[in-house]
Design a protein around this motif. Sequence first.
Motif, PDB file in Angstrom:
ATOM      1  N   THR A  70       5.874  27.482  86.098  1.00 18.55           N
ATOM      2  CA  THR A  70       5.419  26.620  84.982  1.00 18.55           C
ATOM      3  C   THR A  70       5.873  26.838  83.323  1.00 18.55           C
ATOM      4  O   THR A  70       5.933  25.453  83.540  1.00 18.55           O
ATOM      5  CB  THR A  70       3.733  27.114  85.307  1.00 18.55           C
ATOM      6  N   ALA A  71       6.108  27.139  83.155  1.00 17.78           N
ATOM      7  CA  ALA A  71       6.521  27.823  82.165  1.00 17.78           C
ATOM      8  C   ALA A  71       7.868  26.865  81.311  1.00 17.78           C
ATOM      9  O   ALA A  71       8.175  26.805  81.059  1.00 17.78           O
ATOM     10  CB  ALA A  71       6.710  29.056  81.412  1.00 17.78           C
ATOM     11  N   GLY A  73       9.320  24.519  82.871  1.00 14.51           N
ATOM     12  CA  GLY A  73       8.991  23.659  83.408  1.00 14.51           C
ATOM     13  C   GLY A  73       8.534  22.687  81.799  1.00 14.51           C
ATOM     14  O   GLY A  73       8.744  21.135  81.884  1.00 14.51           O
ATOM     15  N   VAL A  74       7.707  23.565  81.544  1.00 18.82           N
ATOM     16  CA  VAL A  74       7.268  23.279  80.609  1.00 18.82           C
ATOM     17  C   VAL A  74       8.098  22.995  78.898  1.00 18.82           C
ATOM     18  O   VAL A  74       9.180  22.097  78.434  1.00 18.82           O
ATOM     19  CB  VAL A  74       5.682  23.339  79.415  1.00 18.82           C
ATOM     20  N   LEU A  75       9.188  24.176  79.010  1.00 15.32           N
ATOM     21  CA  LEU A  75      10.113  24.628  77.781  1.00 15.32           C
ATOM     22  C   LEU A  75      11.102  23.221  78.341  1.00 15.32           C
ATOM     23  O   LEU A  75      12.398  23.184  77.462  1.00 15.32           O
ATOM     24  CB  LEU A  75      10.397  25.871  78.089  1.00 15.32           C
ATOM     25  N   MET A  77      11.097  20.917  80.015  1.00 23.60           N
ATOM     26  CA  MET A  77      11.087  18.965  79.401  1.00 23.60           C
ATOM     27  C   MET A  77      11.142  18.877  77.914  1.00 23.60           C
ATOM     28  O   MET A  77      11.503  17.886  77.455  1.00 23.60           O
ATOM     29  CB  MET A  77       9.104  19.053  79.812  1.00 23.60           C
ATOM     30  N   SER A  78      10.325  19.959  77.394  1.00 25.55           N
ATOM     31  CA  SER A  78      10.526  20.315  75.783  1.00 25.55           C
ATOM     32  C   SER A  78      12.374  19.522  75.658  1.00 25.55           C
ATOM     33  O   SER A  78      12.573  19.605  74.676  1.00 25.55           O
ATOM     34  CB  SER A  78      10.070  21.110  74.620  1.00 25.55           C
TER      35      SER A  78
END
Length: 216
Positions: A70-71, A73-75, A77-78
């Motif tokens: 999850t982390a 994926g967020v990173l 997308m940034s």
Amino acid sequence: MPVAAIVDVDGTLVDTNYHHSIAWFRAFRQFGVTLPIWRIHRHIGIGSDRIIESLVDDGLENEHGDDIRTAQGVLYMSLIDEVRPLDEARDLLADLHERDHPVVLASSAKEQEIERYLDALDARSLIAGFTTSADVENTKPDPDVVKAAMEKAGASKAVMIGDSTYDCAAARNAGIEMLAVLTGGFSEEELREAGAAEVFDSIGALRKGLESSPLR
């Protein structure tokens, strides 16, 4: 029916492998694990469900696997606004389309990522479809993504184009030939040993070699 062209996306059409590596590095760091980025890069192309166990161990996967993914994926997308298509990527898709090959983009990425890449490539009119994580039960090097792409192409015969040894293994396990490019950072020797029928140093070189390739 024409042979289908099953085309990997990350590292083959869009220059994402190093962005993914950095995102994984930062995600691992959030959970107290620091890995050399070169080692992470060597695993880009394998499924995200396998990468933690492959890089560290099954203990970390069992305890924090979903949270690390999850982390990551967020990173990632940034960073995605920095991602650009590789040189001549759209031209390759246009070549395949003009030769009447059903073109399906084969990926186990999330749909929102694929949609961004399609926009960047301006490729929606050139392809017959694409796969996402929703289409795949077992990730590369298993053949699921290749078989799902072949189903979307409606083809019994296909050739895969990709950039990693994991793409080569997935194609081999699906029983189809593989054309590889060096854009993902794997060497020609590694790609050939993994099963690539031909290796090209760029997408441009692949375009020039289509006439003499299994996609001729």
